[in-house]
Design an enzyme around this catalytic site. Sequence first.
Site, short mmCIF file in Angstrom:
data_model
loop_
_atom_site.label_atom_id
_atom_site.label_comp_id
_atom_site.label_asym_id
_atom_site.label_seq_id
_atom_site.Cartn_x
_atom_site.Cartn_y
_atom_site.Cartn_z
N ASP A 41 0.85 -1.20 0.00
CA ASP A 41 0.00 0.00 0.00
C ASP A 41 0.88 1.25 0.00
OD1 ASP A 41 1.01 -0.27 2.60
OD2 ASP A 41 -0.80 0.54 3.54
N ASP A 46 6.92 1.24 1.91
CA ASP A 46 6.62 0.23 0.87
C ASP A 46 7.46 0.51 -0.37
OD1 ASP A 46 3.60 -0.92 1.74
OD2 ASP A 46 3.98 1.15 2.32
N ASN A 70 -2.38 2.86 3.48
CA ASN A 70 -1.82 4.18 3.74
C ASN A 70 -2.62 5.27 3.03
OD1 ASN A 70 0.35 3.44 5.38
ND2 ASN A 70 1.58 2.87 3.60
N THR A 155 3.04 -5.95 2.74
CA THR A 155 3.54 -4.80 3.49
C THR A 155 2.42 -3.78 3.72
OG1 THR A 155 4.28 -3.65 1.50
CG2 THR A 155 5.88 -5.09 2.59
N PHE A 196 -0.65 -0.57 12.54
CA PHE A 196 -1.55 -0.07 11.48
C PHE A 196 -2.03 -1.17 10.52
CE2 PHE A 196 -2.21 1.79 7.22
CZ PHE A 196 -3.24 2.67 7.50
N ASN A 197 -1.12 -1.94 9.92
CA ASN A 197 -1.52 -2.89 8.87
C ASN A 197 -2.54 -3.90 9.38
OD1 ASN A 197 0.15 -1.72 6.98
ND2 ASN A 197 1.83 -3.18 7.29
N HIS A 270 9.84 0.37 8.01
CA HIS A 270 9.19 -0.89 8.40
C HIS A 270 9.20 -1.95 7.28
CE1 HIS A 270 7.39 1.37 11.75
NE2 HIS A 270 7.08 2.30 10.87
N ASP A 271 8.59 -1.58 6.15
CA ASP A 271 8.30 -2.60 5.13
C ASP A 271 9.57 -3.18 4.50
OD1 ASP A 271 5.65 -2.16 5.65
OD2 ASP A 271 5.39 -0.73 4.01
C1 BDR Z 1 3.04 0.02 8.52
O1 BDR Z 1 2.00 0.98 8.36
C2 BDR Z 1 2.22 1.77 7.23
O2 BDR Z 1 2.04 3.13 7.53
C3 BDR Z 1 3.62 1.49 6.75
O3 BDR Z 1 3.67 1.51 5.34
C4 BDR Z 1 3.91 0.11 7.28
O4 BDR Z 1 3.51 -0.89 6.38
C5 BDR Z 1 3.76 0.33 9.81
O5 BDR Z 1 2.89 0.20 10.88
CA CA Z 2 2.93 -0.41 4.07
#
Ligand code: BDR
Ligand code: CA
Length: 341
Positions: A41, A46, A70, A155, A196-197, A270-271
């Site tokens: 996303d 990402d 996102n 991701t 979040f994801n 993160h991703d």
């Molecule tokens: C995740 O949430 C999104 O904002 C980032 O792309 C990542 O995948 C981190 O919590």
């Molecule tokens: Ca992401």
Amino acid sequence: MSGTAAPGPGIVLVDRPVPSRLPEAPHGTPGHPLPIVIDCDPGHDDAVAILLALARPDLRVLGISTVAGNAVLERTTETALRVLALAGRADVEVAAGAAHPLEGPLHTAPHVHGESGIEGPALPDPVTAPIGEFAPHAMARWIRAAAEPVVLVPTGPLTNVALLLQEHPEVHDRIAHICLMGGSITEGNITPSAEFNIWVDPEAAQTVFGAGIPLTMIGLDVTHRSIVWEREREALAREGGRVGAVVGGLLAYFQAFHERTYGWAGTPIHDAVAVAHLAMPGLVRTAALDVEIETEGRFTRGRTVVDLRRVTGRTPNAHVGLDIDRERFVALLGEAIRSYA
Ligand code: BDR
Ligand code: CA
């Protein structure tokens, strides 16, 4: 070293690791690259994950599927195409997928990524269009066409992956592993409990974690320790040519959120850690643990409930990231970005 994030040794399990039959994330070689599908996303991190994967000779990206997260689906899909244009990889198919979670409304993250999902430096215009096939069907086709079992690298929210598993049971045993960024043992980042994801689509996450497919969870416990500090970002921007300059800009924007929120003079990506874990054996220290997804809690919806001390006796369904060798991660990233120059 600037910043003060996450000192110490990461999550420490005091007991001996319990042997598990759950296969760990596989690795490829330049002569025999690992076939992967990135479900994303984009998103600043990402975008870096895609660039990292495309640069690695030990990974072969079969296709990219996009999901709302996102930002809305139109945005995340367009960004994926722009990233491929930046990488000079018009040959990689992009399939747009779910515009909403399995249940309930979509929540996006403009406070993190901006309205477009990827504010900051200008990305090149797309040179290709999305294929006109719904992502879960395209993913099934990519998997069926592959000569060997495929690794999924989600991701973003897990909506597309859940739909793939629900609608295409015939490909289950063609999925070697799911190596995803999402969840956490400890903290949340969108609520005190949830990452979040997973929080965007907990029902989808429940399907994916319960599917019986070997899975690695790269959560915030690891990614919040994978920070690229400011001077490292500046070096990346300076030495990484055209792509490095864009990545430097993306990370500068992403850092601003993390400075405001956590006080860090750097940014996690993160991703990219989920991709890096496939590229570098041993980069992330993991343990095989049971992970359940909270779908109902008033304060805890979207939490990954990780049985860290194995109090339930349930058979582990995931290798859960506990710690990362940050320096190796940053070096891997630098090498990948410089390879475009
Ligand atoms: C995740 O949430 C999104 O904002 C980032 O792309 C990542 O995948 C981190 O919590
Ligand atoms: Ca992401």
